[in-house]
Design an enzyme around this catalytic site. Structure first.
Site, PDB file in Angstrom:
ATOM      1  N   LYS A  74       0.847  -1.224   0.000  1.00 44.14           N
ATOM      2  CA  LYS A  74      -0.375   0.407   0.390  1.00 44.14           C
ATOM      3  C   LYS A  74       0.626   1.314   0.141  1.00 44.14           C
ATOM      4  CE  LYS A  74      -3.943   0.954   1.991  1.00 44.14           C
ATOM      5  NZ  LYS A  74      -4.752   0.724   3.878  1.00 44.14           N
TER       6      LYS A  74
HETATM    7  O1  G3P Z   1      -7.379   1.529   5.386  1.00 45.59           O
HETATM    8  C1  G3P Z   1      -7.709   2.960   5.664  1.00 45.59           C
HETATM    9  C2  G3P Z   1      -9.199   3.222   5.806  1.00 45.59           C
HETATM   10  O2  G3P Z   1     -10.270   2.116   5.894  1.00 45.59           O
HETATM   11  C3  G3P Z   1      -8.918   3.983   6.809  1.00 45.59           C
HETATM   12  O3  G3P Z   1     -10.816   4.542   7.722  1.00 45.59           O
HETATM   13  O4  G3P Z   1     -12.341   4.995   9.260  1.00 45.59           O
HETATM   14  O5  G3P Z   1      -9.791   5.601   9.698  1.00 45.59           O
HETATM   15  O6  G3P Z   1     -12.006   6.749   7.857  1.00 45.59           O
HETATM   16  P1  G3P Z   1     -10.800   5.716   8.348  1.00 45.59           P
END
Ligand code: G3P
Length: 217
Positions: A83
């Site tokens: 990633k």
């Molecule tokens: O892994 C990346 C993403 O899913 C992060 O989500 O909830 O931290 O905006 P969030």
């Protein structure tokens, strides 16, 4: 549509994988930091449990560093997807890693042009963050439709991995729009299971059954 779990927690991954619903895992530096321990050891274990794509994120910010870290992640296990953040350095690193047949997930995608540039350099996945767009008053899911249309019309093989998912509506809309993958935190997967009428219905079935058994006795 595939379901990935957005966590670095081994126990959560084990429990959800045992249900047969998990196709892969996504992690990021925040999620790995929450677990503590050696991320290499944890990610190797995750690969052993899931046996599907497992995203491991680089923390370098220059292209050279990202390529070096990306190669290291890729050497850890064949299931690893590297990633990289969507920056100029990330795009450059993606091009190099993809040319070495390493699967790359370009993350922190917040616009269709960003997704398109990532697809152009051979990203295996793009990760648009729908919840964080909702948080700033934009409609995150509109971006998913734009990217799906863009990739379909342009014939790009890059998969749309819907990230920053906050609720079951995000999940179902992603599927209806033709996204390839949705990655959910375990709390959202819990919500996918829940419906009060299922609980009420089961309770009634079991009560009726018990009553019938008692009448027979
Ligand atoms: O892994 C990346 C993403 O899913 C992060 O989500 O909830 O931290 O905006 P969030």
């Amino acid at each position: 549509m595939k379901l990935f779990v957005d966590t670095g927690n081994l126990k959560e991954i084990e429990q959800l994988t045992a249900l047969g619903i998990v196709d892969g895992v996504t992690t990021n530096p925040s999620l790995m930091a929450r677990e503590g321990g050696d991320p290499r050891v944890i990610l190797k274990e995750i690969c052993g449990i899931v046996k599907g794509p497992v995203s491991a994120e680089v923390v370098a910010t220059d292209a050279e560093g990202m390529i070096r870290e990306g190669r290291e992640w890729a050497a850890l296990d064949p299931h690893i997807v590297v990633k990289v953040p969507f920056t100029r350095a990330g795009v450059q690193a993606c091009k190099t890693l993809a040319s070495e047949k390493i699967n790359v997930n370009v993350t922190l995608i917040f616009s269709a042009p960003q997704a398109w540039l990532a697809a152009k350099v051979g990203a295996a996945y793009v990760s648009p963050f729908v919840g964080r767009l909702d948080d700033i008053g934009q409609t995150g899911m509109s971006l998913i439709q734009e990217i799906v249309d863009l990739f379909t019309n342009g014939g790009y093989a890059t998969k749309v991995l819907v990230a920053s998912v906050r609720n079951p509506i995000h999940v179902i809309e992603a599927g209806r729009m033709g996204a390839d993958v949705v990655t959910c935190p375990p709390a959202v997967i819990d919500q996918l299971f829940k419906h009060p009428l299922t609980d009420i219905g089961l309770e009634k079935f079991l009560k009726d059954w018990e009553k019938a058994q008692a009448a027979k006795a």
